[in-house]
Design a protein around this motif. Structure first.
Motif, PDB file in Angstrom:
ATOM      1  N   VAL A  99      35.721  46.628  43.227  1.00  0.00           N
ATOM      2  CA  VAL A  99      36.519  45.821  44.155  1.00  0.00           C
ATOM      3  C   VAL A  99      36.932  44.539  43.447  1.00  0.00           C
ATOM      4  O   VAL A  99      36.112  43.911  42.758  1.00  0.00           O
ATOM      5  N   VAL A 100      38.179  44.162  43.588  1.00  0.00           N
ATOM      6  CA  VAL A 100      38.666  42.917  42.981  1.00  0.00           C
ATOM      7  C   VAL A 100      37.998  41.740  43.699  1.00  0.00           C
ATOM      8  O   VAL A 100      38.231  41.503  44.880  1.00  0.00           O
ATOM      9  N   GLN A 101      37.148  41.023  42.978  1.00  0.00           N
ATOM     10  CA  GLN A 101      36.431  39.896  43.560  1.00  0.00           C
ATOM     11  C   GLN A 101      37.079  38.557  43.225  1.00  0.00           C
ATOM     12  O   GLN A 101      37.163  37.678  44.071  1.00  0.00           O
ATOM     13  N   ARG A 102      37.515  38.395  41.992  1.00  0.00           N
ATOM     14  CA  ARG A 102      38.130  37.138  41.563  1.00  0.00           C
ATOM     15  C   ARG A 102      39.235  37.428  40.568  1.00  0.00           C
ATOM     16  O   ARG A 102      39.211  38.433  39.855  1.00  0.00           O
ATOM     17  N   VAL A 103      40.184  36.519  40.513  1.00  0.00           N
ATOM     18  CA  VAL A 103      41.265  36.587  39.537  1.00  0.00           C
ATOM     19  C   VAL A 103      41.360  35.229  38.862  1.00  0.00           C
ATOM     20  O   VAL A 103      41.495  34.205  39.535  1.00  0.00           O
ATOM     21  N   ASP A 104      41.293  35.219  37.549  1.00  0.00           N
ATOM     22  CA  ASP A 104      41.385  33.971  36.790  1.00  0.00           C
ATOM     23  C   ASP A 104      42.860  33.685  36.526  1.00  0.00           C
ATOM     24  O   ASP A 104      43.413  34.088  35.493  1.00  0.00           O
ATOM     25  N   ASP A 105      43.496  32.983  37.464  1.00  0.00           N
ATOM     26  CA  ASP A 105      44.922  32.686  37.342  1.00  0.00           C
ATOM     27  C   ASP A 105      45.224  31.901  36.077  1.00  0.00           C
ATOM     28  O   ASP A 105      46.239  32.136  35.408  1.00  0.00           O
ATOM     29  N   GLU A 106      44.349  30.946  35.745  1.00  0.00           N
ATOM     30  CA  GLU A 106      44.593  30.095  34.591  1.00  0.00           C
ATOM     31  C   GLU A 106      44.585  30.897  33.292  1.00  0.00           C
ATOM     32  O   GLU A 106      45.439  30.700  32.416  1.00  0.00           O
ATOM     33  N   ALA A 107      43.618  31.801  33.154  1.00  0.00           N
ATOM     34  CA  ALA A 107      43.560  32.618  31.941  1.00  0.00           C
ATOM     35  C   ALA A 107      44.774  33.533  31.837  1.00  0.00           C
ATOM     36  O   ALA A 107      45.367  33.693  30.758  1.00  0.00           O
ATOM     37  N   ALA A 146      50.212  34.809  29.628  1.00  0.00           N
ATOM     38  CA  ALA A 146      51.631  35.019  29.896  1.00  0.00           C
ATOM     39  C   ALA A 146      52.496  34.024  29.131  1.00  0.00           C
ATOM     40  O   ALA A 146      53.553  34.383  28.586  1.00  0.00           O
ATOM     41  N   ALA A 147      52.074  32.759  29.069  1.00  0.00           N
ATOM     42  CA  ALA A 147      52.845  31.741  28.351  1.00  0.00           C
ATOM     43  C   ALA A 147      52.830  32.005  26.850  1.00  0.00           C
ATOM     44  O   ALA A 147      53.851  31.839  26.168  1.00  0.00           O
ATOM     45  N   ASP A 148      51.684  32.411  26.313  1.00  0.00           N
ATOM     46  CA  ASP A 148      51.585  32.642  24.867  1.00  0.00           C
ATOM     47  C   ASP A 148      52.415  33.830  24.412  1.00  0.00           C
ATOM     48  O   ASP A 148      52.932  33.833  23.276  1.00  0.00           O
ATOM     49  N   HIS A 149      52.570  34.844  25.267  1.00  0.00           N
ATOM     50  CA  HIS A 149      53.268  36.062  24.855  1.00  0.00           C
ATOM     51  C   HIS A 149      54.622  36.225  25.536  1.00  0.00           C
ATOM     52  O   HIS A 149      55.261  37.284  25.400  1.00  0.00           O
ATOM     53  N   ASP A 150      55.032  35.184  26.299  1.00  0.00           N
ATOM     54  CA  ASP A 150      56.350  35.200  26.945  1.00  0.00           C
ATOM     55  C   ASP A 150      56.510  36.434  27.845  1.00  0.00           C
ATOM     56  O   ASP A 150      57.479  37.188  27.753  1.00  0.00           O
TER      57      ASP A 150
END
Length: 425
Positions: free
Chosen positions: A210-218, A223-227
């Motif tokens: 079950v999806v418990q947490r999502v690390d939005d910052e990571a 996403a920013a590093d790989h465009d």
């Protein structure tokens, strides 16, 4: 690493284990301090017996604390069984995460371990090379007194914690705190954005959970590093099978798959870390169990609906913006599906309404809940509430209705529920 530490610190065994380790260190430290100081000369109120008396005292402490620890553990297990059968298995996490219960067990274990450590420091006899760590033995006696007081407090605490009102209020408070964190009153409106151009790569789950947490910052950093734009395909609280789609990566970049998976924590069950719906689900479970023929406790069901009312009112009076991270150019970095007000309202009302068809009090309370939500909801949420009113055959009242002053009730008809008059009760 951060999630691993959070999981360990929230475990039932973590605090008792830490207390045991500290007890070992304290026992060794005080025994060494006794060996370097003339404690009998400086502090005459300390333990004044010989090695035989110290051994007898410490042995009695060790034996009694083992019995105390077993009693506390037995009481806790019985409480968990009663709670699981009477309310819901989902509320067991409340007791397992109770810091007072953990502290009680930890102090008892620490007293036992501390007495063992000090016992090994007692040497000789009254006539041959005697050594008694007087300060350490006195502290052991103090631990016993503290354990007795804590045991009395534990009995009171455990008796209060199994009350229906306490369990329901605790779930409500925990969910309110989560709502304030996930959907603040002054939250930002919906953020528009565009996906990264290019192909789409799908990442599957390596294991079920079950999806418990999502690390939005990571994820935003990747996403920013790989465009690219990372779009999760499952919201927090949903189950994902092994090999099932977990997220999509839009764009030409190729972030590491293991890093993507590591940013989405999968567990064996839902948690209250980021899942507002799980708080509602626990209250709904309690209400359904209370309405079952085997329990037949509509008062507990009404108490659960009261908490649901407060939580839903908080949700409909604040913006529920998409969970999204965007860059300066308007490109979406991360998009996490987030349940809306309609989902929360259906979760909180539908099942309780179904099982309350034969209970007048609960049906009337649900009617008051929906009428109040209509008058309190923001404009963008009012249509959702109105559709619920239509679904249950309710007409919108001219003014908000309070439970204490309302004579509005609901009775089942052949197709829906209609408003009728009932005396206060």
């Amino acid at each position: 690493m951060r999630w691993s530490w959070a999981r360990v610190s929230g475990s039932f065994w973590a605090l008792p284990s830490a207390c045991a380790v500290l007890a070992v260190g304290l026992g060794l430290g005080l025994s060494a301090l006794d060996a370097s100081l003339e404690t009998s000369a400086r502090w005459p109120l300390l333990f004044a017996g010989g090695p035989e008396g110290a051994r007898s005292l410490l042995a009695a402490i060790i034996t009694s604390m083992i019995s105390f620890t077993g009693l506390v553990f037995s009481i806790t297990i019985v409480v968990l069984q009663l709670t699981s059968s009477q309310f819901s298995p989902r509320v067991l996490r409340t007791f397992l995460g109770d810091r007072f219960n953990q502290l009680t067990l930890g102090v008892f274990v620490a007293t036992f371990v501390y007495a063992l450590v000090v016992l090994r420091a007692v040497r000789g006899t009254s006539q041959v090379d005697p050594f008694v760590p007087q300060l350490a033995v006195t502290v052991a006696f103090g631990f016993v007194l503290a354990s007795v007081g804590l045991f009395l407090a534990y009995i009171h605490h455990i008796a209060q914690s199994i009350r229906a009102a306490t369990i329901i209020a605790h779930i409500g408070a925990e969910t309110r705190e989560l709502i304030e964190r996930r959907h603040p009153q002054d939250g930002d409106p919906a953020v528009a954005g565009v996906l990264s151009r290019g192909g789409t790569r799908r990442v599957t789950a390596a294991q079920p959970g079950v999806v418990q947490r999502v690390d939005d910052e990571a994820l935003a950093g990747l996403a920013a590093d790989h465009d690219v734009t990372i779009v999760l395909l499952r919201s927090v609280g949903e189950f994902v099978a092994a090999g099932a789609p977990l997220l999509d990566v839009h764009g030409n970049g190729e972030p590491d798959v293991e890093q993507l998976r590591a940013a989405v924590l999968l567990g064996r069950e839902r948690s209250m870390d980021e899942d507002v719906g799980f708080g509602l689900r626990q209250l709904v479970d309690v209400a359904e169990r209370a309405l079952s023929p085997g329990v037949n406790d509509p008062t507990t069901a009404v108490q659960a609906v009261d908490q649901l009312h407060d939580l839903l009112r908080r949700l409909v009076t604040r913006p529920i913006a998409p969970r999204r991270r965007t860059g300066e150019n308007g490109r979406i970095f991360v998009d996490v599906p987030e349940p809306g007000v309609e989902h929360y309202l259906e979760l909180a009302v539908n099942e309780v309404a179904y099982w309350a068809q034969e209970d007048q009090r609960v049906r009337r309370r649900l009617g008051v809940l929906l009428q109040d939500l209509h008058h309190a909801a923001r404009d963008e949420h009012r249509d959702v509430v109105d559709r619920a009113l239509v679904r249950y055959g309710l007409a919108v009242s001219a003014a908000p209705v309070e439970p204490e002053a309302s004579d509005i009730g609901l009775r089942p008809s052949t197709s829906a529920w209609v408003v009728t008059e009932h005396p206060r009760n």
